[in-house]
Design a protein around this motif. Structure first.
Motif, PDB file in Angstrom:
ATOM      1  N   SER A  50     -38.340  22.224   7.339  1.00  0.00           N
ATOM      2  CA  SER A  50     -37.542  21.055   6.954  1.00  0.00           C
ATOM      3  C   SER A  50     -36.166  21.477   6.443  1.00  0.00           C
ATOM      4  O   SER A  50     -35.939  22.629   6.054  1.00  0.00           O
ATOM      5  N   LYS A  72     -31.578  17.866  13.858  1.00  0.00           N
ATOM      6  CA  LYS A  72     -32.546  16.796  13.699  1.00  0.00           C
ATOM      7  C   LYS A  72     -32.198  15.803  14.795  1.00  0.00           C
ATOM      8  O   LYS A  72     -31.056  15.363  14.865  1.00  0.00           O
ATOM      9  N   ASN A  73     -33.178  15.489  15.645  1.00  0.00           N
ATOM     10  CA  ASN A  73     -32.918  14.642  16.808  1.00  0.00           C
ATOM     11  C   ASN A  73     -31.716  15.138  17.608  1.00  0.00           C
ATOM     12  O   ASN A  73     -30.816  14.367  17.958  1.00  0.00           O
ATOM     13  N   THR A 102     -33.934  25.379  11.076  1.00  0.00           N
ATOM     14  CA  THR A 102     -34.946  24.320  11.146  1.00  0.00           C
ATOM     15  C   THR A 102     -34.726  23.491  12.398  1.00  0.00           C
ATOM     16  O   THR A 102     -33.611  23.054  12.670  1.00  0.00           O
ATOM     17  N   THR A 103     -35.762  23.352  13.196  1.00  0.00           N
ATOM     18  CA  THR A 103     -35.673  22.557  14.427  1.00  0.00           C
ATOM     19  C   THR A 103     -36.898  21.661  14.496  1.00  0.00           C
ATOM     20  O   THR A 103     -37.893  21.894  13.815  1.00  0.00           O
ATOM     21  N   THR A 104     -36.809  20.643  15.341  1.00  0.00           N
ATOM     22  CA  THR A 104     -37.858  19.626  15.350  1.00  0.00           C
ATOM     23  C   THR A 104     -39.187  20.177  15.838  1.00  0.00           C
ATOM     24  O   THR A 104     -40.217  20.026  15.190  1.00  0.00           O
ATOM     25  N   ASN A 105     -39.180  20.827  17.003  1.00  0.00           N
ATOM     26  CA  ASN A 105     -40.456  21.215  17.618  1.00  0.00           C
ATOM     27  C   ASN A 105     -40.717  22.724  17.598  1.00  0.00           C
ATOM     28  O   ASN A 105     -41.847  23.163  17.418  1.00  0.00           O
ATOM     29  N   LYS A 108     -42.284  24.206  14.445  1.00  0.00           N
ATOM     30  CA  LYS A 108     -43.710  23.848  14.319  1.00  0.00           C
ATOM     31  C   LYS A 108     -44.592  24.753  15.168  1.00  0.00           C
ATOM     32  O   LYS A 108     -45.668  25.148  14.751  1.00  0.00           O
ATOM     33  N   ARG A 151     -42.871  18.253  22.872  1.00  0.00           N
ATOM     34  CA  ARG A 151     -41.922  17.308  22.285  1.00  0.00           C
ATOM     35  C   ARG A 151     -42.665  16.304  21.423  1.00  0.00           C
ATOM     36  O   ARG A 151     -43.451  15.521  21.945  1.00  0.00           O
ATOM     37  N   GLU A 152     -42.416  16.374  20.143  1.00  0.00           N
ATOM     38  CA  GLU A 152     -43.092  15.460  19.215  1.00  0.00           C
ATOM     39  C   GLU A 152     -44.597  15.452  19.440  1.00  0.00           C
ATOM     40  O   GLU A 152     -45.222  14.396  19.532  1.00  0.00           O
TER      41      GLU A 152
END
Lengths: 248, 248
Positions: A50, A72-73, A102-105, A108, A151-152
C-alpha cells in the motif's frame, strides 16, 4: 515433472508455493518496470502492499538513495518520484537507488510467492534469461510454478500469454503433457494462437487497453520488447535484486 | 455490451454477480449431471456445500421422493443413492424425484452466483438451448457473465472451453471485442484451438484425466455429447429446476 501455471494469486495457498521455485509475471507493468530498473543500475526494489506502507518504510529507512515508485489505477501516486512505467526507470533516475514500489497487482503476486524456495521475476524484457533459468530448474528439480499477477484477482491475457512463452522456453521442445496443469496447457495454447508477436495479446488485454486509453501506449510497446532488459531479478527477504548478486 | 467469463468462483464478489444474468458451467460433471437428471424427469435438484448439509436437509424434508447424490474427489459419497455421473441419472432412477446434490466444485460456483438476477446452468449437453438464451439476454440486457466452476479454485480447461462455446453462441457471429473481458477472449481462443471437438479439451483437462484414471471414461465421453440433454436449468431459491417451469 511438474510445470504449473496459476493465472492469479487469488486462491493460492502458502502450501502451493512452499519449497518450490516460482516465476512471477506482471508484464503490464510491474515486472517489466522492475527489470528495467535493475538493468539501469538500481540497487534493489522493495515491493509493498500500500501507499501507506511505502511512506512508512521510506521514513524508517530515511536514506537519500531511496525512491518511491508506484501507481494506483495505472497513474503515479501523488508525491512519489516515479510511477510504474519501465520508461521512467532510466539510468539517470535509478542508478544506485533502492526503490520502494507499490503496484496494484504485481506486489500482491510477489507477496503471495513468499515462502517459496526461490522467486524470480519474468516478462518479455527478460524472457530469454528467465526461460533459461526455468529450463535449468525444471531439469534439476523437476518442478516450477509460473504465477501470473492477473488483474484484480482475475485472469489477465497479457500475463497468461507471457506464462505460455516462459513455459515453452522451460520445456525447450520437450513434450510433457502430463507435467502440465490446465492453466499451463491453456497458456501454451495462447502462444500457439498469438505466435511470437507480443504486441497482439498485450494490446488486446484489458490491462493493455486501459493503459492505451490513459495515454501509456509507449509502455505497452516497451513491455512487448523481447529481451529489452536482460537481467534476472530475484525476490528474496522482501527485496528484488539481481539473482546473480546472491551467487557472487 | 458486456460478455464476461470468470474462470473460477474464487475471488468473485457478490457485487460481481448482483443484478446480472449468470451461466454456470461445471461440465465435468455437475452441470452435465443436473441437465441429465432434469431431462429424465427429476423434479428439482438442491445443491448444497457439504455431505453433512445434504444429510441434514434430507432429514428435514423427509420425503420418499428425495434422493441424495454427490461425490467427493470424484467418487460417490458412501450411503448416497447416486454419485455425480450423468449416466446414473436415468429415468428409472430420477423421475419425479427431488435430488439433494453435493459436489466439489459445481456447488460452490452455483452458490457464488446467488444474488444474481438469474442463474442458468450450461454444459455441452444443453449448449444450443443455453446459447440461444444467452444470445437473447445479451441482446436484451447487453450483459451476461459466464462462470466456470474450475477445479479447486483454479482454472479448468474443460469449463473454459465450454465457456468459449457458450460465448460464441451468445455472440452469434457478432464481433464485439470491446465487450469481452480477458477470460472471454481466451475462452474464444480455446474454441479456435480445439475446434468443435468437445472430447479433446475434456480428455486433456486435469479433471478429465482424473476421471479417466478412476474409471469414469464413459462420463467424460457422455459430457462431450452436444445437446444430449436439451433442457435449460435455472437456479432459483436454492433449487435447480427447468427454467420454463418458472414461466408456466
Amino acid at each position: 515433472m511438474k510445470l504449473e501455471v496459476a493465472f492469479s494469486p487469488v486462491g493460492l495457498h502458502p502450501d502451493d508455493v512452499r519449497g518450490r521455485t516460482v516465476f512471477v509475471i506482471d508484464i503490464l507493468r510491474a515486472t517489466t518496470a522492475m527489470c528495467a530498473a535493475l538493468h539501469h543500475g538500481a540497487k534493489a526494489l522493495i515491493p509493498v502492499a500500500s501507499t501507506e506502507e511505502a511512506l512508512r518504510l521510506a521514513q524508517t529507512i530515511g536514506s537519500d538513495d531511496l525512491l518511491l515508485a508506484g501507481e494506483k489505477n495505472c497513474v503515479r501516486i501523488p508525491g512519489f518520484a516515479l510511477g510504474n512505467s519501465p520508461l521512467e526507470m532510466t539510468e539517470g533516475a535509478v542508478r544506485g537507488k533502492t526503490i520502494v514500489v507499490t503496484t496494484t497487482n504485481g506486489t500482491k503476486a510477489l507477496l503471495a510467492a513468499q515462502g517459496a524456495r526461490a522467486v524470480y521475476l519474468a516478462c518479455a524484457g527478460n524472457l530469454s534469461l528467465a526461460g533459461e533459468r526455468a529450463r535449468e530448474l525444471l531439469e534439476q528439480d523437476g518442478d516450477i510454478l509460473i504465477l501470473c499477477a492477473g488483474r484484480e484477482g482475475a485472469f489477465g491475457l497479457e500475463d497468461a500469454y507471457c506464462a505460455g512463452r516462459l513455459a515453452q522456453a522451460a520445456l525447450g521442445g520437450r513434450r510433457a503433457r502430463r507435467a502440465l496443469n490446465d492453466a499451463a496447457v491453456a497458456s501454451l495454447d495462447l502462444v500457439r494462437r498469438y505466435g511470437d508477436r507480443w504486441e497482439r495479446p498485450l494490446a488486446r488485454s484489458g490491462a493493455g487497453r486501459e493503459l492505451i486509453r490513459l495515454g501509456f501506449k509507449a509502455d505497452v510497446l516497451d513491455a512487448a520488447r523481447l529481451d529489452a532488459y536482460p537481467v534476472l531479478p530475484h525476490f528474496h527477504e522482501r527485496r528484488v535484486t539481481l539473482a546473480s548478486q546472491l551467487v557472487s
